[in-house]
Scaffold this motif. Structure first.
Motif, PDB file in Angstrom:
ATOM      1  N   ASN A   1       0.836  -1.205   0.000  1.00  0.00           N
ATOM      2  CA  ASN A   1       0.000   0.000   0.000  1.00  0.00           C
ATOM      3  C   ASN A   1       0.877   1.264   0.000  1.00  0.00           C
ATOM      4  O   ASN A   1       0.589   2.243  -0.679  1.00  0.00           O
ATOM      5  CB  ASN A   1      -0.886  -0.016   1.252  1.00  0.00           C
ATOM      6  CG  ASN A   1      -2.060   0.940   1.139  1.00  0.00           C
ATOM      7  OD1 ASN A   1      -3.055   0.625   0.511  1.00  0.00           O
ATOM      8  ND2 ASN A   1      -1.933   2.134   1.719  1.00  0.00           N
ATOM      9  N   LEU A   2       1.956   1.193   0.752  1.00  0.00           N
ATOM     10  CA  LEU A   2       2.861   2.341   0.820  1.00  0.00           C
ATOM     11  C   LEU A   2       3.462   2.646  -0.557  1.00  0.00           C
ATOM     12  O   LEU A   2       3.611   3.814  -0.934  1.00  0.00           O
ATOM     13  CB  LEU A   2       3.967   2.077   1.849  1.00  0.00           C
ATOM     14  CG  LEU A   2       4.994   3.197   2.036  1.00  0.00           C
ATOM     15  CD1 LEU A   2       4.338   4.494   2.492  1.00  0.00           C
ATOM     16  CD2 LEU A   2       6.077   2.773   3.040  1.00  0.00           C
ATOM     17  N   VAL A   3       3.757   1.593  -1.291  1.00  0.00           N
ATOM     18  CA  VAL A   3       4.282   1.792  -2.641  1.00  0.00           C
ATOM     19  C   VAL A   3       3.256   2.538  -3.497  1.00  0.00           C
ATOM     20  O   VAL A   3       3.585   3.528  -4.170  1.00  0.00           O
ATOM     21  CB  VAL A   3       4.627   0.434  -3.299  1.00  0.00           C
ATOM     22  CG1 VAL A   3       4.983   0.633  -4.766  1.00  0.00           C
ATOM     23  CG2 VAL A   3       5.774  -0.229  -2.569  1.00  0.00           C
ATOM     24  N   THR A   4       2.033   2.071  -3.451  1.00  0.00           N
ATOM     25  CA  THR A   4       0.960   2.756  -4.202  1.00  0.00           C
ATOM     26  C   THR A   4       0.862   4.214  -3.799  1.00  0.00           C
ATOM     27  O   THR A   4       0.808   5.111  -4.644  1.00  0.00           O
ATOM     28  CB  THR A   4      -0.390   2.057  -3.945  1.00  0.00           C
ATOM     29  OG1 THR A   4      -0.271   0.683  -4.257  1.00  0.00           O
ATOM     30  CG2 THR A   4      -1.491   2.678  -4.799  1.00  0.00           C
ATOM     31  N   GLN A   5       0.830   4.454  -2.508  1.00  0.00           N
ATOM     32  CA  GLN A   5       0.782   5.832  -2.005  1.00  0.00           C
ATOM     33  C   GLN A   5       1.908   6.680  -2.559  1.00  0.00           C
ATOM     34  O   GLN A   5       1.701   7.792  -3.037  1.00  0.00           O
ATOM     35  CB  GLN A   5       0.930   5.846  -0.483  1.00  0.00           C
ATOM     36  CG  GLN A   5      -0.277   5.462   0.299  1.00  0.00           C
ATOM     37  CD  GLN A   5       0.112   5.229   1.740  1.00  0.00           C
ATOM     38  OE1 GLN A   5       0.934   5.936   2.312  1.00  0.00           O
ATOM     39  NE2 GLN A   5      -0.476   4.212   2.335  1.00  0.00           N
ATOM     40  N   GLN A   6       3.108   6.130  -2.489  1.00  0.00           N
ATOM     41  CA  GLN A   6       4.276   6.882  -2.940  1.00  0.00           C
ATOM     42  C   GLN A   6       4.145   7.277  -4.406  1.00  0.00           C
ATOM     43  O   GLN A   6       4.452   8.397  -4.779  1.00  0.00           O
ATOM     44  CB  GLN A   6       5.549   6.050  -2.747  1.00  0.00           C
ATOM     45  CG  GLN A   6       6.026   5.992  -1.305  1.00  0.00           C
ATOM     46  CD  GLN A   6       6.780   7.262  -0.912  1.00  0.00           C
ATOM     47  OE1 GLN A   6       7.583   7.780  -1.671  1.00  0.00           O
ATOM     48  NE2 GLN A   6       6.501   7.785   0.270  1.00  0.00           N
ATOM     49  N   TYR A   7       3.654   6.345  -5.227  1.00  0.00           N
ATOM     50  CA  TYR A   7       3.567   6.660  -6.644  1.00  0.00           C
ATOM     51  C   TYR A   7       2.437   7.622  -6.953  1.00  0.00           C
ATOM     52  O   TYR A   7       2.574   8.487  -7.820  1.00  0.00           O
ATOM     53  CB  TYR A   7       3.473   5.380  -7.480  1.00  0.00           C
ATOM     54  CG  TYR A   7       4.815   4.694  -7.548  1.00  0.00           C
ATOM     55  CD1 TYR A   7       5.941   5.431  -7.914  1.00  0.00           C
ATOM     56  CD2 TYR A   7       4.983   3.357  -7.240  1.00  0.00           C
ATOM     57  CE1 TYR A   7       7.195   4.845  -7.960  1.00  0.00           C
ATOM     58  CE2 TYR A   7       6.235   2.760  -7.287  1.00  0.00           C
ATOM     59  CZ  TYR A   7       7.337   3.507  -7.644  1.00  0.00           C
ATOM     60  OH  TYR A   7       8.564   2.925  -7.686  1.00  0.00           O
ATOM     61  N   ILE A   8       1.344   7.488  -6.255  1.00  0.00           N
ATOM     62  CA  ILE A   8       0.268   8.475  -6.450  1.00  0.00           C
ATOM     63  C   ILE A   8       0.779   9.854  -6.055  1.00  0.00           C
ATOM     64  O   ILE A   8       0.611  10.841  -6.780  1.00  0.00           O
ATOM     65  CB  ILE A   8      -0.985   8.107  -5.630  1.00  0.00           C
ATOM     66  CG1 ILE A   8      -1.610   6.824  -6.146  1.00  0.00           C
ATOM     67  CG2 ILE A   8      -2.016   9.243  -5.692  1.00  0.00           C
ATOM     68  CD1 ILE A   8      -2.837   6.358  -5.389  1.00  0.00           C
ATOM     69  N   MET A   9       1.456   9.909  -4.918  1.00  0.00           N
ATOM     70  CA  MET A   9       1.990  11.194  -4.451  1.00  0.00           C
ATOM     71  C   MET A   9       2.994  11.766  -5.447  1.00  0.00           C
ATOM     72  O   MET A   9       2.951  12.952  -5.784  1.00  0.00           O
ATOM     73  CB  MET A   9       2.679  11.011  -3.100  1.00  0.00           C
ATOM     74  CG  MET A   9       1.761  10.629  -1.979  1.00  0.00           C
ATOM     75  SD  MET A   9       0.752  12.027  -1.453  1.00  0.00           S
ATOM     76  CE  MET A   9       2.022  13.038  -0.731  1.00  0.00           C
ATOM     77  N   ALA A  10       3.903  10.932  -5.921  1.00  0.00           N
ATOM     78  CA  ALA A  10       4.925  11.412  -6.849  1.00  0.00           C
ATOM     79  C   ALA A  10       4.285  11.906  -8.145  1.00  0.00           C
ATOM     80  O   ALA A  10       4.630  12.974  -8.650  1.00  0.00           O
ATOM     81  CB  ALA A  10       5.928  10.300  -7.148  1.00  0.00           C
ATOM     82  N   ASP A  11       3.327  11.145  -8.647  1.00  0.00           N
ATOM     83  CA  ASP A  11       2.719  11.498  -9.932  1.00  0.00           C
ATOM     84  C   ASP A  11       1.834  12.738  -9.855  1.00  0.00           C
ATOM     85  O   ASP A  11       1.688  13.455 -10.838  1.00  0.00           O
ATOM     86  CB  ASP A  11       1.887  10.320 -10.470  1.00  0.00           C
ATOM     87  CG  ASP A  11       2.762   9.162 -10.944  1.00  0.00           C
ATOM     88  OD1 ASP A  11       3.977   9.373 -11.098  1.00  0.00           O
ATOM     89  OD2 ASP A  11       2.231   8.059 -11.147  1.00  0.00           O
TER      90      ASP A  11
END
Lengths: 208, 208
Positions: free
Chosen positions: B150-160
């Motif tokens: 989930n943290l990975v998903t969060q990180q990519y949404i945030m980055a994008d």
DNA sequence: AATAAAATAGTACATTTGTACTAATGATAG
DNA sequence: CTATCATTAGTACAAATGTACTATTTTATT
């Protein structure tokens, strides 16, 4: 005669959600409703006007939702979870705004002003919820304030752009999207939970 | 004669970043360069073609960045922090893509395919980094795998979508935006840190 | 230098869009 | 009943855009 203005807003919302704001003109909306674009123009001068009205609708929905939360003196984790999902449902309903948020604010500057004047209070309210959950022993009490503030920012970025992520990567529709991103948003809280908090979270998960 | 194709890409990138992809046509880009739009058309049939080429450029930059990380056998927290900032710098450079991501993928479907074929490996790589940091005692070892995912998903949404948030709310420019959102992204890790990890994080912060 | 290929400028046209406007129809108050 | 206002349909036109095309100039190759 049924309210034409309302019919226009509904048709516009449908078309915006399906095809985005750049391809849709008042002529398209008029065609969808089988009325003349001259008539539509009489009610709304152009698409930007309709976008602004729809944004205000969304805004009011949000206000009601936040007011509802303010009236609760005792917030349970479960309650909060449900509340987040209703929030995302609203976002789904007006998804065209979030899918093209930057563009919407560029085309309709009032949206930007509205949004910003409004989310200061959103921020404080969420911080208050966090504080309540700390006092109830659900959230950890060893996290510095700037991290809580950061978490608020994260939550709002995630909420505002979750559906954009969905559009590009997941392609989930309706309830499924709402549930998935409700979960993603909520899992963000996991490492902030105490042992007691984790227990409550697990109960909720197995209950579903 | 200097490469016209390159000049076109640069001018297009500039205009897209400044004004967005919907208002810019090949005629605008041609005018910016003081060449005929017939000439520009000879090199790139339409704006969508240019968008795709620019996206591929970004893609290659990312690939280099990820490859660079793969070659490190020992990841320090500080290293990782710098790495994240370089990533966001890239995103800033090609910000028009992220500011209108959904639209870009709608107009140029290849972008969506590219993006998705690519970020599976991004996911796994970030999970690997997390595992390394767990082993080194910097990240907690009591977090279940689905939360790391989930943290990975969060990180990519945030980055994008960090820069979309910036555009609407903060209005930071260049380095300032990069630093701010680098920090926001990084603070997401805070509650995952062990005592030892927190110490390292503090050292880094005071070092700046 | 001659020739082919690449690059550039410019024209042409159908289509779409924003915008303003007119005419007709329907509803309503006095 | 009729005068007024609200609503609807439809026309008109300038500007912008996507696209295809031709003509000219520049560059490269032999």
């Amino acid at each position: 005669m049924i309210d034409t203005k309302e019919k226009i807003r509904n048709a516009a919302l449908k078309l915006f959600n399906e095809q985005g704001i750049d391809t849709i003109t008042i002529r398209h909306i008029a065609k969808e409703l089988d009325i003349s674009h001259g008539n539509l123009q009489y009610h709304y001068k152009n698409t930007n006007e309709i976008i602004l009205v729809l944004f205000k609708e969304l805004n009011e929905g949000f206000s009601r939702l936040f007011a509802q939360q303010e009236n609760m003196e005792h917030i349970t984790f479960h309650h909060f979870r449900t509340w987040v999902e209703v929030l995302i449902e609203q976002i789904w309903h007006y998804r065209f705004i979030f899918l093209q948020f930057v563009e919407v604010t560029r085309r309709v500057p009032e949206v930007k002003i509205f949004y910003n004047s409004w989310d200061k209070s959103r921020e404080e309210q969420l911080l208050l919820v966090f504080n309540t959950l700390i006092k109830e022993g659900i959230f950890r009490d060893d996290i510095p304030p700037y991290i809580w503030k950061n978490l608020v920012t994260q939550q709002y970025i995630m909420a505002d752009f979750a559906l954009s992520h969905n559009e590009i990567k997941m392609g989930l529709k309706g309830k499924k999207a709402v549930q998935y991103y409700g979960q993603v948003l909520f899992n963000q809280f996991y490492p902030y939970l105490t042992a007691k908090g984790r227990q409550q979270a697990d109960e909720h998960q197995t209950a579903n």
